[in-house]
Each structure stands twice: as structure tokens, then as C-alpha cells.
Design a protein around this motif. Structure first.
Motif, PDB file in Angstrom:
ATOM      1  N   GLN A  60       2.984  11.505 -55.264  1.00 33.37           N
ATOM      2  CA  GLN A  60       2.326  12.923 -55.624  1.00 33.37           C
ATOM      3  C   GLN A  60       2.275  13.197 -57.152  1.00 33.37           C
ATOM      4  O   GLN A  60       1.111  13.677 -57.265  1.00 33.37           O
ATOM      5  N   LYS A  61       3.011  12.489 -57.630  1.00 33.74           N
ATOM      6  CA  LYS A  61       3.112  12.749 -59.349  1.00 33.74           C
ATOM      7  C   LYS A  61       2.573  11.481 -59.989  1.00 33.74           C
ATOM      8  O   LYS A  61       1.959  11.465 -61.137  1.00 33.74           O
ATOM      9  N   ARG A  62       2.842  10.310 -59.574  1.00 33.08           N
ATOM     10  CA  ARG A  62       2.654   8.950 -60.302  1.00 33.08           C
ATOM     11  C   ARG A  62       1.403   8.525 -60.101  1.00 33.08           C
ATOM     12  O   ARG A  62       0.997   8.497 -59.276  1.00 33.08           O
TER      13      ARG A  62
ATOM     14  N   GLU B 141       7.346  11.587 -52.757  1.00 35.09           N
ATOM     15  CA  GLU B 141       7.239  12.651 -53.595  1.00 35.09           C
ATOM     16  C   GLU B 141       7.120  12.077 -54.954  1.00 35.09           C
ATOM     17  O   GLU B 141       6.190  12.767 -55.699  1.00 35.09           O
ATOM     18  N   GLN B 142       7.383  10.723 -55.338  1.00 36.45           N
ATOM     19  CA  GLN B 142       6.914  10.109 -56.522  1.00 36.45           C
ATOM     20  C   GLN B 142       5.467   9.901 -56.437  1.00 36.45           C
ATOM     21  O   GLN B 142       4.600  10.050 -57.421  1.00 36.45           O
TER      22      GLN B 142
ATOM     23  N   SER C 165       5.687  16.407 -69.543  1.00 34.15           N
ATOM     24  CA  SER C 165       6.174  17.634 -68.831  1.00 34.15           C
ATOM     25  C   SER C 165       6.639  18.627 -69.814  1.00 34.15           C
ATOM     26  O   SER C 165       7.102  18.367 -70.974  1.00 34.15           O
TER      27      SER C 165
ATOM     28  N   SER D  48       3.621  19.618 -65.701  1.00 31.53           N
ATOM     29  CA  SER D  48       3.322  18.278 -66.139  1.00 31.53           C
ATOM     30  C   SER D  48       1.755  17.981 -66.248  1.00 31.53           C
ATOM     31  O   SER D  48       0.834  18.731 -65.398  1.00 31.53           O
TER      32      SER D  48
END
Length: 940
Positions: free
Chosen positions: A242-244, A239-240, A399, A376
């Protein structure tokens, strides 16, 4: 509110909805349709299109609603040729009604029933990448509020299109990435979101001692030593991911059979269908840097208590005014915004833009404005302190929170200094550029190498250079994918195949062998091959470096033959020299005896037979000395054509009627520098050999003489590539021919294929000696049952002047006193009788020491010294040296079986006026003595 007016809140909501919709778009066409629908909705217009714009490929339609294809084609042709299009490419939108130019120039406009129209550029950064074409059937013009809205949407659309294009480009560059990874000194990794190492570059072997098979498929944490690093990396969830965005991590790495060392990993995300599927990373050894950092840290411990170490990031919180969305106030900003990034007053949001590099400022501001409607976002730009003291790269990660009406309320963010990571990326780009340059240099080196170079894999030749094509006799495209072992001589094929397979199966890095290559024309060439084991397209292969050594092989064969001939010649020369002394006595006393007898007596006739036999023996000795290159041979310019013609006439007079002689001799001179007697002997020997080869059955004997240009190596000269003017003599017969075994021995002395008593076996060995003594070369081709051809090459003598031979006669003396020295008593007695016969006063010595004593006493005057060279106690050379101490002007004649003891320089230094070659003949000896005495008297 007037018709067509659009509230700012609706614009923001439309932007937000569009941003959310575009986040899930996976291709350009889907994104374009979504953008067009949003633009028509927010403007109140009802028809439109989206075109992608490429400076090279032109415009491409990706979305259309309500416009006919005919109208779109006409619009596109007009736009591409108009000045308005240049405004679009400069980033300026165009609005007008259907009746104003340039719209009124479009054919078919009336059938569309359009009124208000607009062309709005879609930009990414400062570059126009697409264009909205919007129109209405009702509104006469695009409303002002709608223009602002659609231009804001265009910015959002530009970023989305650029993102999707970047994803597509990323997929296309996967092979380039793999190629770069395989040749990168640092280790390149691809790690799945479950931490499984999916790919590892070959550099891991030198980096950590592991083979790729020992790394790929394992959990990345297996190589992380410290627990804290294992926990940190283990907490990096899918999950991280996908964002990081990309990150840089340092940790203690466990190599194979070595102590752990620090490494740095710089990661980037790998996307598929707009989702992260893996992390690509570059891992490098930073142990030296860590040691340096530790040393620095130890030195700074005392200073840390005196000052606060600034963080490498800053935290902030912004608040938006619901009534004025573009009005932003700073709720909180950490002091490091000033200490790190140089913002003088972090609480004044308007001053934040001052640190952004002027080339990035506009795009960064537009991106931040668009990000207001995103949950974000991340943005990067270059920064620079206002005083110029510091610069680098920063990254904003933030965000947004929204109120109940969906309007932006707060932004919480972090500003990171990513200068180090950007430098790492630049280093990666620089490494790629250096690799490309290295590859280009290697390609040029291979293409221009003299050696034949190619890749052998699965018995097939791949990517040969030009030298390889020339060696095999193929064009470049024809050489690819041919069976290598079909081009190897059958006798070498098994050995070559074994060497190739052994190389691939063993730990040896390379292997060398000598073999024969069969070219496309059927020609066989000798070569040396160096095979180097490599990996090609992830499979074992060998790089072959092949050198054509055919010429060296020919020269090596000739050298071995020359060494063998030299060894045999030395032995034969020694025997012939001793035999010469015996012939000298026999022939000399026979001539003297015959001169005192009446003609036509039985005794004189018997002695004539003895003399004839002695002359034949002399010729035999001459052949042996010629073979061994120990004969006394004076060279002068001669016409090989005239000698060949005389030899042909002599052969025709002695040959049986069953043999036909064909000769082709040019009328112009064929000058060489040589000895006419030996050259004639060479031609006669070749002719006699040809007749014997026909074995009494008859046939044809051909003699060809012509002027040619020969390569330097054919005349055994060290001048590669140089062409030498030469005279070529070819003697060909239609006899029985020879096999390879016989050909290898034909120049050996005493070798013959004739029955005992039919030949001496010296004919061709003498030919070989004469050719070598004249600086020429000889080669032979023969086919059993068809015949043999000998080819002799002599260097051509340019601008030669040839004199006609003089008829010899006996020259008498005038009572001069001559000292004659020879250690052989019989030869000394012969010399005395010859000199008396020629009316000289001889003084004979068999001891050079006594002769020297006599000459030193200086009693009776001496006019000439005649001395042998090879004598015990004192040689003729030593005698002459002692003589010159007290009689520097006394004429000297040296007698020897061969003239190798004296070259011209040595003879001139010793004051030797002439040589007499044993066995002595009355005519030769008389002429030499008389000539030397006459020249001496003329000088005095």
C-alpha cells in the motif's frame, strides 16, 4: 485580529485536514465536495462551486453550495466567453465585488444578494483542471489572507483530482494493457498480494518453456531459485504494497527443463478503490547483461579497495521552524547527494532546487510544499548536475513528523536515482508504439492482399478482408458471422469440416486443401485454402487464407484435353500420312487413265466412281491431319462472315424441311487469318453435328457471328486482365443435349453417340484441331433435353486486305527437264506420267543418292527438282542441303503429306520455292510446277 483575517497556522491545519480527507476520496464528486467545504471554511465565505475544466468537453459542475442553478448557468456562459476566463485558463485567480465587471453582467445577480466573489484555478502541474467559484453574502471582497489560503488549497485539490482521474483512466486502460501484454516479447505478469500469479502472458512459452496453465495459479516464489531472493520477495507484505511504489527486482529464475537464468522484474501497482490489489510486472531475460556485469565486476575488484563505491541513494533529515513553516534547515544529508545528484552543498537546502530540471522545478517545489502536511509522500522529477555531467530521474520518498500542535517538525527522506526504471517504462511505451505500428502494417497488408483472408471460429467467419467479401459475394458487414461451411460445395463440405476440426485438435500448425466455394450468387469457384491454427480471444480458431484458382482450373482442364488430343493426334497423323501415299497412287493413276479414255464410256464412269471415293477418302485423311495439326495449311486474311454465309446456304440446301436455320451475320467484314477451306469445314461440321443432335425430329439451328472483346485467358494467352478483339461464332441447336460425361469426351477422335455406320466420330475432333491451329478457343454448354451451344473465338485480324479466290486450271509445260525423286516406285512412276502428260521431260529416281549423283554429274541441264521429304537413307531436306553445295539456284519443290517439316524460315534457307501436298492432283501439281519455273526464268 481584524474580521476575516486568517492565521497561517490555521491555513496549514486546514491543508493537513484536507490532505487527509482527500486521501480517502474515491471519485471526483466526493473529492470536490470535500474541497469546497474546506475552501469555504478557511476563507470565511459562505457559498461556492467547483467546476471541472476540459479543453474539449468544456466545464462541468461537480460541487455546489448555496448557489442557484440559474445563477451557475449564467455565470458559466459569461465565464466561457470572457477575457477573465482566459486569465483563469492561464492559472491566474480573479477577485472582485458584485458591482464590478464582469460580475455585474450576470442576470439574476441581485436575487443572489452576493457581494465579494472569486474564481480560483485548480491546477495539476502547469495545467488548469478545475476552478473554485467562491462568494459571500456578507464580505464585500475576498480577504487577502483567504486568497493565499484558498490558492494553496487549490494546489492540494488539483493533485487529488488528478490522482482520482488517473485511477479512473487506469481502469479504462485495462483492456489495452491486456492486448499489449499478449503481444509483448517480454513476459507480462499480474501477481496478487498473496504472491499468487493471477495472469501470465503467452510469451512465457518461448521465454521459459512453460505453458500458461503451468504458471497461472502458482506461488511466484516457486520460480525463484535462491533463498535470499525468496526471503526478499517473501517479505513484501500487503501492508508494504500500500505504501511502496513500483520496484525493479533481479533474481535467478527457474525455467522448465533448462538451467536457471537471471531475470529482471519491473513492477507497478494495480489499484482498486484507492488500494493496491495486485502488482503488474514485466519480466525480461537479463542473463547476458548479468554475465557482462559479472565480467565487469571481476575487472574492478582491484579498484574497489582504492575508492569508495557511491550508493545509488541519499538520506536526509530536515527541520521546520514552528513559527516560520516555510523556513527549512538541513539536519543531516549524506555525501551521495553531491556525488550522485550533484548538489554542491547538501547542507544548504536552498541549493537543492538547482539540480531539478527547469521544466519540472515549479511543479516539484509545489509538490514538496504540499507534502509538508502529509504523513508520507513520494515525488519524482528529472535532475541534472550543474556542470551537465550527469542527468536522470530521481525519486524522493519521505515521511513527516508533527509536534503536539500538529505542525510539521521533521522530514526524514531518501532520494533514489530511478533513471533505470524510467528507462524501462519508456521502453515499455516504445514497445507499445512499435506494436501499434506493426498492427497497422498487418492490417494494411491483410486489407490489400489479393488472397481472401479471415478468421474461422465456431464455424463462423470473422473479420474478413475485402478479397474474402468479393470471393463470397457479400458486402463487408454482411460477411461477419456467417456460417462458413454453408459457403462450401456440398461435395467438399465434409472434407473441409474434417480438416478444420483436425487442425484445432492436433499439433499441426497449418493445413491445406483444395475445395469449391459457392458464392452468394450461386456461382461455384475453385479455391485453395490454407488454414493456420491460432488463438482468437483466448479460444482456438483458424486463420483462413483462400486463393481463387477458378481460372487456373479452367486452364488445367484445357491443358489435359490438349495433351490427350495431341497424343491421339500424333498416332492418327502417322496413319493418315501412310494412307496419303496410297491415295496418291490411286488418285494419280486414275486421273491419268481417265484422261486417255473417251468420255461417257462405262469404264470411264466406273473410274469416276473410284476417283469420287478417293476424294472422300482424301477428305477423311484431311480431317485426320487437321485434327492432329499435321496438315499443310496456308493462312491468309479471310472474311469469316462470307464463309459463314456460304456454309449456311449449303446447309439449307441439304437439311430436311423440319429443321429451321436462323442466322445472324453482320454486314461488316469479320476478318481473321486462316485457311478458308478448313474454316468452312469447321462450320459445316458444327452444323452437321447440330442436325444429327435433333435426331430427325426437327427443331431450330442458330448461327450467330459477331465482334467481341475476349479476355486473354479465353484465347489461351498469358496476359492476365488484357482484353483481345475477337470474332465469336456460336452454333446452337434445340436437340437432345448432353450430360457431363458425354461433354467430357465430345472432342475425342472417333467418339460418337450415333449408331454404327452413321458417323465417323471425327467431326468435332476435326473442329477442335482447326480451332487450335487458328489460335482460337472452343467451349460448349449443353442441357439434356434442351439443346447444345458451341462458342468459337478467333483473334480478330485488324486492317486486313482480303483477295478473291482464283479459279484453278491445268498449266502445261514447255519441255523443261524435271528430276522427280520418291522412294515409293509407284509414286515415282506416277510422277513420271504426270510430268509427261503436262509436256515436261521427267527424270525419275527412287533413290535420293542416285538422284544426287545425277545432278552432280551435270550432263543434261535440269530446270527443276521435285523431291519427297520422308525417304530412307536420305531425307528430302538432306538432299536439298547437298544440292545447294553445287547448284545453289536450282528451283526445288518439296512433296509431303504435311508441311510441319518445313516452316517458312527453313524453306527460305534451303531455297525451297514451293510445296505440293499429297495426294497429288493434276490441277494442283501442274499449277505449282508452272509457277515455280516461270518465277525462276523471270529471275534469270
Amino acid at each position: 485580529m481584524p474580521d476575516g483575517a486568517i492565521r497561517s497556522e490555521e491555513i496549514l491545519i486546514a491543508q493537513r485536514d484536507l490532505s487527509i480527507a482527500l486521501a480517502g476520496a474515491v471519485n471526483i464528486d466526493e473529492a470536490a465536495v470535500t474541497c469546497l467545504d474546506a475552501a469555504l471554511k478557511i476563507t470565511g465565505l459562505d457559498v461556492g462551486s467547483v467546476h471541472l475544466i476540459d479543453p474539449i468537453k468544456g466545464a462541468r459542475l461537480v460541487a455546489n453550495k448555496g448557489l442557484s442553478q440559474t445563477f451557475l448557468n449564467a455565470l458559466l456562459r459569461l465565464a466561457m466567453d470572457s477575457s477573465q476566463m482566459r486569465l483563469i485558463l492561464d492559472g491566474q485567480p480573479i477577485y472582485a465585488n458584485a458591482g464590478s465587471p464582469p460580475w455585474n453582467q450576470i442576470k439574476g445577480l441581485d436575487s443572489e444578494h452576493l457581494s465579494g466573489m472569486g474564481l480560483i484555478p485548480i491546477m495539476h502541474g502547469a495545467k488548469v483542471i478545475a476552478c473554485f467559484g467562491l462568494a459571500s453574502h456578507k464580505l464585500k471582497a475576498v480577504p487577502i489572507e483567504a486568497r493565499t489560503a484558498v490558492e494553496l488549497i487549490a494546489t492540494t485539490v488539483g493533485n487529488a483530482i488528478a490522482r482520482i482521474q488517473a485511477q479512473e483512466a487506469l481502469v479504462e486502460s485495462e483492456e489495452k494493457f491486456r492486448f499489449l501484454a499478449e503481444n509483448q516479447k517480454d513476459v507480462v505478469l499480474s501477481v496478487g498480494l498473496d504472491r499468487t500469479i493471477r495472469y501470465c502472458s503467452p510469451a512465457i512459452k518461448e521465454f521459459a518453456g512453460y505453458g500458461r496453465d503451468e504458471v497461472e495459479g502458482r506461488d511466484f516464489l516457486d520460480f525463484v531459485v535462491e533463498d535470499k531472493d525468496r526471503r526478499f520477495l517473501g517479505d513484501y507484505t500487503p501492508e508494504q504494497a500500500q505504501k511502496r511504489d513500483a520496484m525493479t527486482v533481479e533474481f535467478l529464475f527457474q525455467p522448465k527443463n533448462r538451467d536457471p537464468f537471471f531475470v529482471e522484474i519491473v513492477t507497478t501497482r494495480q489499484f482498486e478503490n484507492n488500494r493496491v490489489i495486485a502488482l503488474n510486472a514485466i519480466m525480461r531475460d537479463i542473463s547476458k547483461r548479468k554475465r557482462a556485469e559479472q565480467s565487469l565486476e571481476n575487472n574492478e575488484k582491484q579498484l574497489r579497495s582504492l575508492m569508495e563505491a557511491p550508493a545509488n541513494f541519499a538520506v536526509y533529515r530536515l527541520r521546520y521552524d514552528p513559527e516560520k513553516p516555510l523556513s527549512v534547515s538541513v539536519v543531516f544529508a549524506s555525501p551521495s547527494l553531491k556525488t550522485i545528484f550533484g548538489i554542491e552543498n547538501p547542507m544548504d537546502f536552498d541549493t537543492w532546487w538547482d539540480i531539478i530540471h527547469e521544466d519540472d522545478r515549479t511543479a516539484f517545489a509545489q509538490g514538496m510544499l504540499i507534502s509538508m502536511n502529509q504523513m508520507s509522500f513520494q515525488r519524482s522529477a528529472r535532475y541534472c548536475h550543474p556542470d551537465g555531467s550527469r542527468s536522470g530521474w530521481l525519486k524522493v520518498i519521505a515521511s513527516n513528523t508533527f509536534d503536539d500542535m500538529g505542525r510539521p517538525e521533521y522530514t526524514n527522506g531518501v532520494v533514489l536515482d530511478i533513471t533505470g526504471r524510467m528507462e524501462a517504462e519508456r521502453n515499455l511505451i516504445e514497445s507499445k508504439r512499435e506494436l501499434e505500428q506493426s498492427e497497422e502494417k498487418y492490417r494494411l497488408l491483410v486489407e490489400n492482399a489479393n488472397e481472401a483472408i479471415g478468421i474461422i471460429q465456431h464455424n463462423v467467419l470473422k473479420f474478413p478482408n475485402q478479397a474474402m467479401c468479393s470471393l463470397l459475394g457479400y458486402d463487408g458487414n454482411e460477411t461477419n458471422y456467417i456460417d462458413v461451411f454453408k459457403q462450401i460445395h456440398p461435395l467438399d463440405k465434409g472434407r473441409a469440416r474434417d480438416a478444420f476440426e483436425h487442425l484445432l485438435d492436433s499439433d499441426e500448425p497449418h493445413k491445406s486443401l483444395s475445395l469449391r466455394v459457392v458464392a452468394r450468387s450461386g456461382a461455384t469457384k475453385w479455391a485453395t485454402a490454407n488454414l493456420v491454427r491460432i488463438k482468437w480471444e483466448d479460444e482456438p480458431a483458424a486463420m483462413a487464407i483462400i486463393r481463387d484458382v477458378t481460372n487456373e482450373k479452367h486452364l488445367e482442364t484445357k491443358l489435359r484435353q490438349a495433351q490427350k488430343m495431341e497424343a491421339i493426334g500424333t498416332l492418327a497423323g502417322g496413319i493418315a500420312h501412310n494412307f496419303n501415299n496410297l491415295l496418291n497412287i490411286i488418285m494419280g493413276f486414275t486421273e491419268l487413265t481417265m484422261s486417255d479414255m473417251r468420255p461417257k464410256t462405262r469404264s470411264r464412269e466406273n473410274l469416276q466412281q473410284v476417283l469420287n471415293a478417293s476424294h472422300r477418302a482424301k477428305d477423311l485423311v484431311s480431317q485426320i491431319l487437321t485434327f492432329s495439326r499435321q496438315d499443310s495449311m496456308e493462312k491468309s486474311p479471310i472474311n469469316l462472315g462470307a464463309l459463314a454465309a456460304d456454309a449456311v446456304r449449303l446447309l439449307q440446301a441439304t437439311l430436311p424441311a423440319t429443321v429451321v436455320v436462323n442466322s445472324k451475320i453482320p454486314p461488316e467484314p469479320c476478318p481473321i487469318k486462316g485457311n478458308d477451306t478448313q474454316i468452312k469445314q469447321l462450320i459445316m461440321n458444327l452444323g452437321t453435328n447440330a442436325v444429327q443432335a435433333m435426331n430427325g425430329k426437327g427443331g431450330a439451328l442458330s448461327l450467330l457471328l459477331d465482334n467481341v472483346e475476349a479476355e486473354a485467358w479465353e484465347l489461351e494467352m498469358e496476359a492476365p486482365g488484357l482484353l483481345i478483339p475477337a470474332i465469336r461464332l456460336m452454333v446452337t441447336d434445340t436437340g437432345r443435349g448432353m450430360d457431363a460425361k458425354t461433354l467430357a469426351q465430345i472432342f475425342d477422335p472417333y467418339f460418337t453417340t450415333l449408331e454404327p455406320g452413321q458417323g465417323t466420330g471425327l467431326g468435332l475432333s476435326v473442329v477442335h484441331g482447326i480451332v487450335k491451329a487458328h489460335g482460337g478457343s472452343i467451349s460448349v454448354r449443353s442441357t439434356p433435353g434442351k439443346g447444345t451451344s458451341f462458342t468459337v473465338l478467333f483473334p480478330r485480324l485488324e486492317d486486313a486486305i482480303m483477295e478473291a479466290p482464283k479459279k484453278p486450271s491445268i498449266a502445261l509445260g514447255e519441255g523443261e527437264r524435271v528430276v522427280f525423286v520418291d522412294d515409293e516406285p509407284s509414286i515415282a512412276e506416277l510422277g513420271k506420267n504426270l510430268l509427261e502428260k503436262l509436256q515436261y521431260k521427267p527424270v525419275i529416281f527412287t533413290s535420293p543418292l542416285k538422284a544426287l549423283e545425277y545432278l552432280q554429274e551435270g550432263g543434261e541441264p535440269v530446270d527443276l527438282l521435285v523431291t519427297d521429304q520422308t525417304m530412307p537413307i536420305m531425307t528430302g531436306e538432306a538432299l536439298i542441303l547437298r544440292l545447294r553445295e553445287f547448284a545453289p539456284d536450282l528451283p526445288v519443290i518439296a512433296c509431303t503429306g504435311h508441311s510441319d517439316f518445313f516452316d517458312r524460315a527453313k524453306a527460305a534457307k534451303l531455297g525451297i520455292q514451293a510445296f505440293c501436298t499429297k495426294p497429288l492432283s493434276l490441277v494442283q501439281f501442274s499449277g505449282t510446277v508452272r509457277k515455280v519455273l516461270d518465277e525462276s526464268q523471270a529471275k534469270s
